[in-house]
Design a protein around this motif. Structure first.
Motif, PDB file in Angstrom:
ATOM      1  N   TYR B  32      -2.541  -2.824   6.728  1.00 34.11           N
ATOM      2  CA  TYR B  32      -2.997  -2.137   5.520  1.00 34.11           C
ATOM      3  C   TYR B  32      -2.481  -0.710   5.586  1.00 34.11           C
ATOM      4  O   TYR B  32      -2.513  -0.087   6.661  1.00 34.11           O
ATOM      5  CB  TYR B  32      -4.524  -2.142   5.424  1.00 34.11           C
ATOM      6  N   PHE B  33      -2.046  -0.222   4.415  1.00 29.31           N
ATOM      7  CA  PHE B  33      -1.489   1.123   4.349  1.00 29.31           C
ATOM      8  C   PHE B  33      -2.167   1.876   3.207  1.00 29.31           C
ATOM      9  O   PHE B  33      -2.433   1.310   2.154  1.00 29.31           O
ATOM     10  CB  PHE B  33       0.021   1.056   4.127  1.00 29.31           C
ATOM     11  N   LEU B  34      -2.444   3.148   3.461  1.00 25.29           N
ATOM     12  CA  LEU B  34      -3.181   3.934   2.486  1.00 25.29           C
ATOM     13  C   LEU B  34      -2.493   5.280   2.300  1.00 25.29           C
ATOM     14  O   LEU B  34      -1.860   5.806   3.217  1.00 25.29           O
ATOM     15  CB  LEU B  34      -4.615   4.176   2.961  1.00 25.29           C
ATOM     16  N   TRP B  35      -2.646   5.830   1.118  1.00 23.91           N
ATOM     17  CA  TRP B  35      -2.209   7.192   0.833  1.00 23.91           C
ATOM     18  C   TRP B  35      -3.418   8.044   0.491  1.00 23.91           C
ATOM     19  O   TRP B  35      -4.290   7.642  -0.294  1.00 23.91           O
ATOM     20  CB  TRP B  35      -1.219   7.235  -0.329  1.00 23.91           C
ATOM     21  N   TYR B  36      -3.453   9.235   1.100  1.00 26.05           N
ATOM     22  CA  TYR B  36      -4.496  10.207   0.831  1.00 26.05           C
ATOM     23  C   TYR B  36      -3.858  11.490   0.341  1.00 26.05           C
ATOM     24  O   TYR B  36      -2.755  11.860   0.749  1.00 26.05           O
ATOM     25  CB  TYR B  36      -5.311  10.503   2.103  1.00 26.05           C
ATOM     26  N   SER B  52      -0.410  -5.623   3.618  1.00 30.26           N
ATOM     27  CA  SER B  52       0.921  -5.999   4.097  1.00 30.26           C
ATOM     28  C   SER B  52       1.423  -7.308   3.474  1.00 30.26           C
ATOM     29  O   SER B  52       2.598  -7.638   3.634  1.00 30.26           O
ATOM     30  CB  SER B  52       0.910  -6.124   5.624  1.00 30.26           C
ATOM     31  N   ILE B  53       0.563  -8.028   2.769  1.00 26.77           N
ATOM     32  CA  ILE B  53       1.022  -9.269   2.137  1.00 26.77           C
ATOM     33  C   ILE B  53       1.603  -9.006   0.742  1.00 26.77           C
ATOM     34  O   ILE B  53       2.089  -9.919   0.088  1.00 26.77           O
ATOM     35  CB  ILE B  53      -0.105 -10.322   2.036  1.00 26.77           C
ATOM     36  N   LYS B  54       1.531  -7.751   0.310  1.00 26.13           N
ATOM     37  CA  LYS B  54       2.087  -7.389  -0.997  1.00 26.13           C
ATOM     38  C   LYS B  54       3.266  -6.451  -0.809  1.00 26.13           C
ATOM     39  O   LYS B  54       3.441  -5.854   0.259  1.00 26.13           O
ATOM     40  CB  LYS B  54       1.020  -6.700  -1.855  1.00 26.13           C
ATOM     41  N   ASP B  55       4.070  -6.300  -1.854  1.00 24.84           N
ATOM     42  CA  ASP B  55       5.153  -5.322  -1.767  1.00 24.84           C
ATOM     43  C   ASP B  55       5.004  -4.195  -2.780  1.00 24.84           C
ATOM     44  O   ASP B  55       5.777  -3.238  -2.764  1.00 24.84           O
ATOM     45  CB  ASP B  55       6.520  -5.997  -1.911  1.00 24.84           C
ATOM     46  N   LYS B  56       3.993  -4.304  -3.639  1.00 24.59           N
ATOM     47  CA  LYS B  56       3.801  -3.260  -4.646  1.00 24.59           C
ATOM     48  C   LYS B  56       2.346  -3.241  -5.086  1.00 24.59           C
ATOM     49  O   LYS B  56       1.711  -4.298  -5.229  1.00 24.59           O
ATOM     50  CB  LYS B  56       4.711  -3.555  -5.848  1.00 24.59           C
ATOM     51  N   ASN B  57       1.837  -2.037  -5.292  1.00 28.79           N
ATOM     52  CA  ASN B  57       0.516  -1.883  -5.892  1.00 28.79           C
ATOM     53  C   ASN B  57       0.547  -0.664  -6.797  1.00 28.79           C
ATOM     54  O   ASN B  57       1.073   0.375  -6.424  1.00 28.79           O
ATOM     55  CB  ASN B  57      -0.568  -1.717  -4.817  1.00 28.79           C
ATOM     56  N   ASP B  59      -1.504   1.903  -9.684  1.00 32.95           N
ATOM     57  CA  ASP B  59      -2.774   2.401 -10.227  1.00 32.95           C
ATOM     58  C   ASP B  59      -2.472   3.636 -11.053  1.00 32.95           C
ATOM     59  O   ASP B  59      -2.301   4.731 -10.522  1.00 32.95           O
ATOM     60  CB  ASP B  59      -3.743   2.735  -9.089  1.00 32.95           C
ATOM     61  N   GLY B  60      -2.380   3.424 -12.357  1.00 30.78           N
ATOM     62  CA  GLY B  60      -2.082   4.542 -13.253  1.00 30.78           C
ATOM     63  C   GLY B  60      -0.710   5.134 -12.974  1.00 30.78           C
ATOM     64  O   GLY B  60       0.299   4.433 -12.946  1.00 30.78           O
ATOM     65  N   ARG B  61      -0.686   6.431 -12.685  1.00 35.22           N
ATOM     66  CA  ARG B  61       0.598   7.106 -12.416  1.00 35.22           C
ATOM     67  C   ARG B  61       1.113   6.868 -11.000  1.00 35.22           C
ATOM     68  O   ARG B  61       2.216   7.297 -10.664  1.00 35.22           O
ATOM     69  CB  ARG B  61       0.428   8.609 -12.628  1.00 35.22           C
ATOM     70  N   PHE B  62       0.309   6.220 -10.167  1.00 28.47           N
ATOM     71  CA  PHE B  62       0.643   6.058  -8.751  1.00 28.47           C
ATOM     72  C   PHE B  62       1.034   4.605  -8.445  1.00 28.47           C
ATOM     73  O   PHE B  62       0.332   3.674  -8.813  1.00 28.47           O
ATOM     74  CB  PHE B  62      -0.557   6.446  -7.872  1.00 28.47           C
ATOM     75  N   THR B  63       2.183   4.453  -7.768  1.00 23.15           N
ATOM     76  CA  THR B  63       2.634   3.147  -7.326  1.00 23.15           C
ATOM     77  C   THR B  63       3.050   3.256  -5.865  1.00 23.15           C
ATOM     78  O   THR B  63       3.760   4.194  -5.491  1.00 23.15           O
ATOM     79  CB  THR B  63       3.830   2.653  -8.154  1.00 23.15           C
ATOM     80  N   VAL B  64       2.605   2.312  -5.068  1.00 29.58           N
ATOM     81  CA  VAL B  64       3.042   2.270  -3.675  1.00 29.58           C
ATOM     82  C   VAL B  64       3.900   1.014  -3.482  1.00 29.58           C
ATOM     83  O   VAL B  64       3.551  -0.064  -3.949  1.00 29.58           O
ATOM     84  CB  VAL B  64       1.849   2.321  -2.689  1.00 29.58           C
ATOM     85  N   PHE B  65       5.038   1.210  -2.812  1.00 30.98           N
ATOM     86  CA  PHE B  65       5.959   0.122  -2.501  1.00 30.98           C
ATOM     87  C   PHE B  65       5.984  -0.050  -0.987  1.00 30.98           C
ATOM     88  O   PHE B  65       6.031   0.929  -0.244  1.00 30.98           O
ATOM     89  CB  PHE B  65       7.369   0.461  -2.992  1.00 30.98           C
ATOM     90  N   LEU B  66       5.991  -1.318  -0.559  1.00 35.55           N
ATOM     91  CA  LEU B  66       6.048  -1.615   0.868  1.00 35.55           C
ATOM     92  C   LEU B  66       7.245  -2.508   1.160  1.00 35.55           C
ATOM     93  O   LEU B  66       7.411  -3.559   0.535  1.00 35.55           O
ATOM     94  CB  LEU B  66       4.754  -2.308   1.325  1.00 35.55           C
ATOM     95  N   ASN B  67       8.060  -2.094   2.124  1.00 33.71           N
ATOM     96  CA  ASN B  67       9.188  -2.883   2.608  1.00 33.71           C
ATOM     97  C   ASN B  67       8.905  -3.204   4.069  1.00 33.71           C
ATOM     98  O   ASN B  67       9.166  -2.396   4.964  1.00 33.71           O
ATOM     99  CB  ASN B  67      10.487  -2.095   2.452  1.00 33.71           C
ATOM    100  N   LYS B  68       8.345  -4.394   4.309  1.00 31.38           N
ATOM    101  CA  LYS B  68       7.912  -4.742   5.666  1.00 31.38           C
ATOM    102  C   LYS B  68       9.078  -4.863   6.630  1.00 31.38           C
ATOM    103  O   LYS B  68       8.965  -4.479   7.802  1.00 31.38           O
ATOM    104  CB  LYS B  68       7.120  -6.062   5.646  1.00 31.38           C
ATOM    105  N   SER B  69      10.189  -5.408   6.165  1.00 28.69           N
ATOM    106  CA  SER B  69      11.318  -5.596   7.077  1.00 28.69           C
ATOM    107  C   SER B  69      11.855  -4.254   7.565  1.00 28.69           C
ATOM    108  O   SER B  69      12.306  -4.123   8.692  1.00 28.69           O
ATOM    109  CB  SER B  69      12.418  -6.414   6.408  1.00 28.69           C
ATOM    110  N   LEU B  73       7.277   2.531   3.617  1.00 28.12           N
ATOM    111  CA  LEU B  73       6.572   2.522   2.347  1.00 28.12           C
ATOM    112  C   LEU B  73       6.798   3.834   1.620  1.00 28.12           C
ATOM    113  O   LEU B  73       7.182   4.841   2.246  1.00 28.12           O
ATOM    114  CB  LEU B  73       5.079   2.235   2.500  1.00 28.12           C
ATOM    115  N   SER B  74       6.606   3.771   0.310  1.00 23.42           N
ATOM    116  CA  SER B  74       6.797   4.977  -0.486  1.00 23.42           C
ATOM    117  C   SER B  74       5.729   5.048  -1.572  1.00 23.42           C
ATOM    118  O   SER B  74       5.210   4.015  -2.021  1.00 23.42           O
ATOM    119  CB  SER B  74       8.198   5.010  -1.101  1.00 23.42           C
ATOM    120  N   LEU B  75       5.412   6.262  -1.948  1.00 24.47           N
ATOM    121  CA  LEU B  75       4.462   6.529  -3.028  1.00 24.47           C
ATOM    122  C   LEU B  75       5.232   7.179  -4.161  1.00 24.47           C
ATOM    123  O   LEU B  75       5.899   8.193  -3.956  1.00 24.47           O
ATOM    124  CB  LEU B  75       3.345   7.461  -2.550  1.00 24.47           C
ATOM    125  N   HIS B  76       5.149   6.571  -5.353  1.00 23.51           N
ATOM    126  CA  HIS B  76       5.800   7.115  -6.529  1.00 23.51           C
ATOM    127  C   HIS B  76       4.734   7.671  -7.468  1.00 23.51           C
ATOM    128  O   HIS B  76       3.737   6.978  -7.753  1.00 23.51           O
ATOM    129  CB  HIS B  76       6.605   6.035  -7.258  1.00 23.51           C
TER     130      HIS B  76
END
Lengths: 115, 114
Positions: B32-36, B52-57, B59-69, B73-76
């Motif tokens: 699990y990954f979180l942004w604060y 970790s089972i997802k690659d994108k989440n 919420d409004g103006r905020f999107t987190v992308f996960l590249n497990k390989s 991860l990045s926060l947009h």
């Protein structure tokens, strides 16, 4: 209030003194965490409680650090014989549980300065 | 050994543009990954998380992308607003046991220019 409350906000102590930092978690939150944040760094985990049980104290830097949560709500972090390297912000966080979808909510911290 | 790394200490973005904050991790056990977000003299505030089972989440103006390989991860943040100026911390956890707390990066100071 509705959030995590920490007191005091600021604490100045002389080297060798004992200090006690208090954390009031969000009501109903089972999990409580303490972190230490040095200047320019991210928070570092110190210890974890589930209700009154201290399940993990692997992050406590020495046996001078002691934490308790006797009734499963308010917690106190105590530092004995403080040293200058103990100067940091101490953050408390609480959450409904330890699962990833139960995020931790932080208080504003206690800034500890050891002279 | 830093298990969560934020290699950009600071980032400056114009108001209205996209802000992209990056984070790398080394421990493949993290699930699990979180942004604060943190303002001066305040505690970190939870923004968004991703399993970790997802690659994108999103919420409004905020999107987190996960590249497990790539263990990346990045926060947009789109569009960036002046109130977004703060320090952003990436954090990771392993919910299956072991160390119980979050592991944080050192943070990225985001500055939104008017």
């Amino acid at each position: 209030g509705a959030g995590v409350s920490q007191s005091p906000r600021y604490k100045v102590a002389k080297r060798g003194q004992d200090v006690a930092l208090r954390c009031d978690p969000i009501s109903g939150h089972v999990s409580l965490f303490w972190y230490q944040q040095a200047l320019g760094q991210g928070p570092e985990f110190l210890t974890y409680f589930q209700n009154e049980a201290q399940l993990d104290k692997s992050g406590l830097p020495s046996d001078r650090f002691f934490a308790e949560r006797p009734e499963g709500s308010v917690s106190t972090l105590k530092i004995q014989r403080t040293q200058q390297e103990d100067s940091a912000v101490y953050l408390c966080a609480s959450s409904l549980g330890r699962r990833g979808n139960q995020p931790q909510h932080f208080g504003d911290g206690t800034r500890l300065s050891i002279l | 050994d830093q298990q969560v790394k934020q290699n950009s200490p600071s980032l400056s973005v114009q108001e209205g543009r996209i802000s992209i904050l990056n984070c790398d991790y080394t421990n493949s056990m993290f699930d699990y990954f979180l942004w604060y977000k943190k303002y001066p003299a305040e505690g970190p505030t939870f923004l968004i998380s991703i399993s970790s089972i997802k690659d994108k989440n999103e919420d409004g103006r905020f999107t987190v992308f996960l590249n497990k390989s790539a263990k990346h991860l990045s926060l947009h943040i789109v569009p960036s607003q002046p109130g977004d100026s703060a320090v952003y911390f990436c954090a990771a956890m392993y919910s299956g046991g072991g160390a119980d707390g979050l592991t944080f990066g050192k943070g990225t100071h985001l500055i939104i220019q008017p």
